[in-house]
Scaffold this motif. Structure first.
Motif, PDB file in Angstrom:
ATOM      1  N   ILE A  20      81.316  -2.817 -29.761  1.00 47.55           N
ATOM      2  CA  ILE A  20      82.293  -2.915 -28.403  1.00 47.55           C
ATOM      3  C   ILE A  20      81.630  -1.771 -27.572  1.00 47.55           C
ATOM      4  N   ALA A  21      81.462  -0.371 -28.107  1.00 48.64           N
ATOM      5  CA  ALA A  21      80.734   1.098 -27.631  1.00 48.64           C
ATOM      6  C   ALA A  21      79.118   0.275 -26.778  1.00 48.64           C
ATOM      7  N   VAL A  22      78.438  -0.350 -27.689  1.00 46.05           N
ATOM      8  CA  VAL A  22      77.316  -0.806 -27.075  1.00 46.05           C
ATOM      9  C   VAL A  22      77.224  -1.409 -25.678  1.00 46.05           C
ATOM     10  N   LEU A  23      78.467  -2.838 -25.772  1.00 40.50           N
ATOM     11  CA  LEU A  23      78.259  -3.636 -24.475  1.00 40.50           C
ATOM     12  C   LEU A  23      78.687  -3.543 -24.109  1.00 40.50           C
ATOM     13  N   ALA A  24      79.554  -2.222 -23.806  1.00 41.19           N
ATOM     14  CA  ALA A  24      80.525  -1.687 -22.933  1.00 41.19           C
ATOM     15  C   ALA A  24      78.994  -0.659 -22.276  1.00 41.19           C
ATOM     16  N   GLY A  25      78.621  -0.310 -22.993  1.00 35.98           N
ATOM     17  CA  GLY A  25      77.378   0.763 -22.187  1.00 35.98           C
ATOM     18  C   GLY A  25      77.117   0.135 -21.056  1.00 35.98           C
ATOM     19  N   LEU A  26      75.782  -1.023 -21.793  1.00 38.42           N
ATOM     20  CA  LEU A  26      75.574  -1.528 -21.206  1.00 38.42           C
ATOM     21  C   LEU A  26      75.911  -2.602 -20.072  1.00 38.42           C
ATOM     22  N   ASN A  27      77.177  -3.039 -20.144  1.00 37.04           N
ATOM     23  CA  ASN A  27      77.398  -3.806 -19.096  1.00 37.04           C
ATOM     24  C   ASN A  27      78.279  -2.466 -17.882  1.00 37.04           C
ATOM     25  N   PHE A  28      78.708  -1.548 -18.256  1.00 39.93           N
ATOM     26  CA  PHE A  28      78.579  -0.103 -17.389  1.00 39.93           C
ATOM     27  C   PHE A  28      77.336  -0.034 -16.960  1.00 39.93           C
ATOM     28  N   VAL A  29      76.106   0.063 -17.457  1.00 41.78           N
ATOM     29  CA  VAL A  29      74.936   0.585 -16.727  1.00 41.78           C
ATOM     30  C   VAL A  29      74.410  -0.380 -15.833  1.00 41.78           C
ATOM     31  N   THR A  30      74.481  -1.598 -16.591  1.00 41.87           N
ATOM     32  CA  THR A  30      73.593  -3.115 -15.360  1.00 41.87           C
ATOM     33  C   THR A  30      74.527  -3.135 -14.909  1.00 41.87           C
ATOM     34  N   ALA A  31      75.646  -3.180 -14.333  1.00 37.19           N
ATOM     35  CA  ALA A  31      77.072  -3.547 -13.472  1.00 37.19           C
ATOM     36  C   ALA A  31      76.207  -3.717 -11.598  1.00 37.19           C
ATOM     37  N   ASP A  32      76.302  -2.580 -11.753  1.00 36.56           N
ATOM     38  CA  ASP A  32      75.379  -2.617  -9.760  1.00 36.56           C
ATOM     39  C   ASP A  32      74.432  -3.433 -10.280  1.00 36.56           C
ATOM     40  N   THR A  33      73.160  -3.717 -11.163  1.00 35.19           N
ATOM     41  CA  THR A  33      72.077  -4.172 -10.521  1.00 35.19           C
ATOM     42  C   THR A  33      72.183  -5.760 -10.656  1.00 35.19           C
ATOM     43  N   ILE A  34      73.425  -6.875 -11.654  1.00 29.44           N
ATOM     44  CA  ILE A  34      73.808  -7.640 -11.987  1.00 29.44           C
ATOM     45  C   ILE A  34      74.143  -8.111 -10.507  1.00 29.44           C
ATOM     46  N   SER A  35      75.356  -7.167  -9.742  1.00 28.79           N
ATOM     47  CA  SER A  35      75.360  -7.718  -8.813  1.00 28.79           C
ATOM     48  C   SER A  35      75.058  -7.314  -7.818  1.00 28.79           C
ATOM     49  N   TYR A  36      73.577  -7.153  -7.122  1.00 31.68           N
ATOM     50  CA  TYR A  36      73.131  -6.881  -5.943  1.00 31.68           C
ATOM     51  C   TYR A  36      71.623  -7.918  -6.049  1.00 31.68           C
ATOM     52  N   ASN A  37      71.435  -8.154  -8.046  1.00 34.53           N
ATOM     53  CA  ASN A  37      70.767  -9.296  -7.992  1.00 34.53           C
ATOM     54  C   ASN A  37      71.408 -11.223  -7.503  1.00 34.53           C
ATOM     55  N   GLN A  38      73.341 -11.057  -7.799  1.00 34.66           N
ATOM     56  CA  GLN A  38      73.491 -12.014  -7.439  1.00 34.66           C
ATOM     57  C   GLN A  38      73.543 -12.287  -5.766  1.00 34.66           C
ATOM     58  N   GLU A  39      73.478 -11.563  -5.043  1.00 36.54           N
ATOM     59  CA  GLU A  39      74.232 -11.027  -3.732  1.00 36.54           C
ATOM     60  C   GLU A  39      72.759 -11.213  -3.526  1.00 36.54           C
ATOM     61  N   SER A  40      71.309 -10.945  -3.658  1.00 38.45           N
ATOM     62  CA  SER A  40      70.410 -11.781  -3.052  1.00 38.45           C
ATOM     63  C   SER A  40      70.412 -12.673  -3.363  1.00 38.45           C
ATOM     64  N   GLU A  41      70.289 -13.272  -4.540  1.00 39.15           N
ATOM     65  CA  GLU A  41      69.963 -14.702  -4.051  1.00 39.15           C
ATOM     66  C   GLU A  41      71.481 -15.895  -4.034  1.00 39.15           C
ATOM     67  N   LEU A  42      72.619 -15.677  -3.747  1.00 37.03           N
ATOM     68  CA  LEU A  42      73.316 -15.715  -2.833  1.00 37.03           C
ATOM     69  C   LEU A  42      72.537 -15.741  -1.387  1.00 37.03           C
ATOM     70  N   GLN A  43      71.950 -15.028  -1.071  1.00 39.09           N
ATOM     71  CA  GLN A  43      71.536 -15.041   0.155  1.00 39.09           C
ATOM     72  C   GLN A  43      70.158 -15.616   0.439  1.00 39.09           C
ATOM     73  N   GLN A  44      69.485 -16.115  -0.509  1.00 42.99           N
ATOM     74  CA  GLN A  44      68.249 -16.872  -0.814  1.00 42.99           C
ATOM     75  C   GLN A  44      68.266 -18.248  -0.392  1.00 42.99           C
ATOM     76  N   LYS A  45      70.038 -18.439  -1.195  1.00 45.68           N
ATOM     77  CA  LYS A  45      70.471 -19.767  -1.114  1.00 45.68           C
ATOM     78  C   LYS A  45      70.603 -20.240   0.699  1.00 45.68           C
ATOM     79  N   VAL A  46      71.479 -19.347   0.494  1.00 38.41           N
ATOM     80  CA  VAL A  46      72.047 -19.763   1.642  1.00 38.41           C
ATOM     81  C   VAL A  46      71.085 -19.401   3.133  1.00 38.41           C
ATOM     82  N   LEU A  47      69.839 -18.415   2.819  1.00 36.38           N
ATOM     83  CA  LEU A  47      68.428 -18.795   4.082  1.00 36.38           C
ATOM     84  C   LEU A  47      68.037 -20.206   3.423  1.00 36.38           C
TER      85      LEU A  47
END
Length: 197
Positions: A20-47
């Motif tokens: 649980i600690a390992v997964l929580a740590g990975l989630n915390f470390v990658t949250a910003d990257t995941i959010s950025y990638n999702q936003e970028s994918e949405l922008q690409q789809k709208v364009l």
């Protein structure tokens, strides 16, 4: 101690806590990257709906073109996007969602500024069968949704083959998904047009 009744319980609790600690740590470390990638994918789809996706599709180019040409737009409770050119809104990406065969299908359908033509479609979320219903996310299927005249219609904007006067081909082997897409697009365009009237 190893032969005691409590040893397996303590061991499993410790292993579970570590994972649980390992997964929580990975989630915390990658949250910003995941959010950025999702936003970028949405922008690409709208364009892509607006047919102004830059060549090559580099993230910085997608973000620049999106920020220069697209604004968020709200129609009552509905939230989508507007394409702006020369200070004027020239097209819209309207939200669509509904049930598919295996889960929800969420996306956007593009309409011209007079709401008389469908100019594109993109799916943001879909869990249809890969190679069958999942083909709704492939370009050959989506390209059918460009240049569809809906002027004067109040429903049945999209008619899928083999129905008479069809304007979109169904996906072979994925009739239920094709029917679901047609239904949700027709219902949500109707809802949108009622909202803007």
């Amino acid at each position: 101690m190893k032969n005691s009744f409590m040893y397996p319980i303590i061991f499993m609790t410790a292993v579970t806590a570590v994972f649980i600690a390992v997964l929580a740590g990975l989630n915390f470390v990658t949250a910003d990257t995941i959010s950025y990638n999702q936003e970028s994918e949405l922008q690409q789809k709208v364009l892509n709906i607006f047919d102004i996706l830059p060549e090559g599709g580099a993230e910085k180019d997608i973000e620049r073109v999106f920020n220069e040409n697209v604004i968020e737009k709200q129609w009552g409770e509905l939230e989508g996007y507007a394409l702006t050119q020369g200070g004027q809104e020239t097209a819209y990406a309207v939200p669509i969602n509904g049930p598919g065969l295996w889960g929800s299908i969420i996306g956007y359908v593009g309409l011209n500024k007079n709401y008389t033509e469908i100019i594109g479609i993109e799916f943001v979320v879909q869990s249809e069968t890969p190679g069958l219903g999942g083909r709704i996310s492939e370009d050959p299927y989506k390209e059918q949704f460009r240049g569809i005249d809906i002027s004067g219609k109040t429903d049945s904007f999209i008619i899928s083959s083999p129905e008479p006067n069809s304007n979109v081909d169904a996906i072979a082997g994925a009739t239920q998904t094709s029917t679901a897409v047609v239904k949700l697009v027709n219902e949500d365009i109707k809802l949108f047009l009622q909202e803007v009237e």
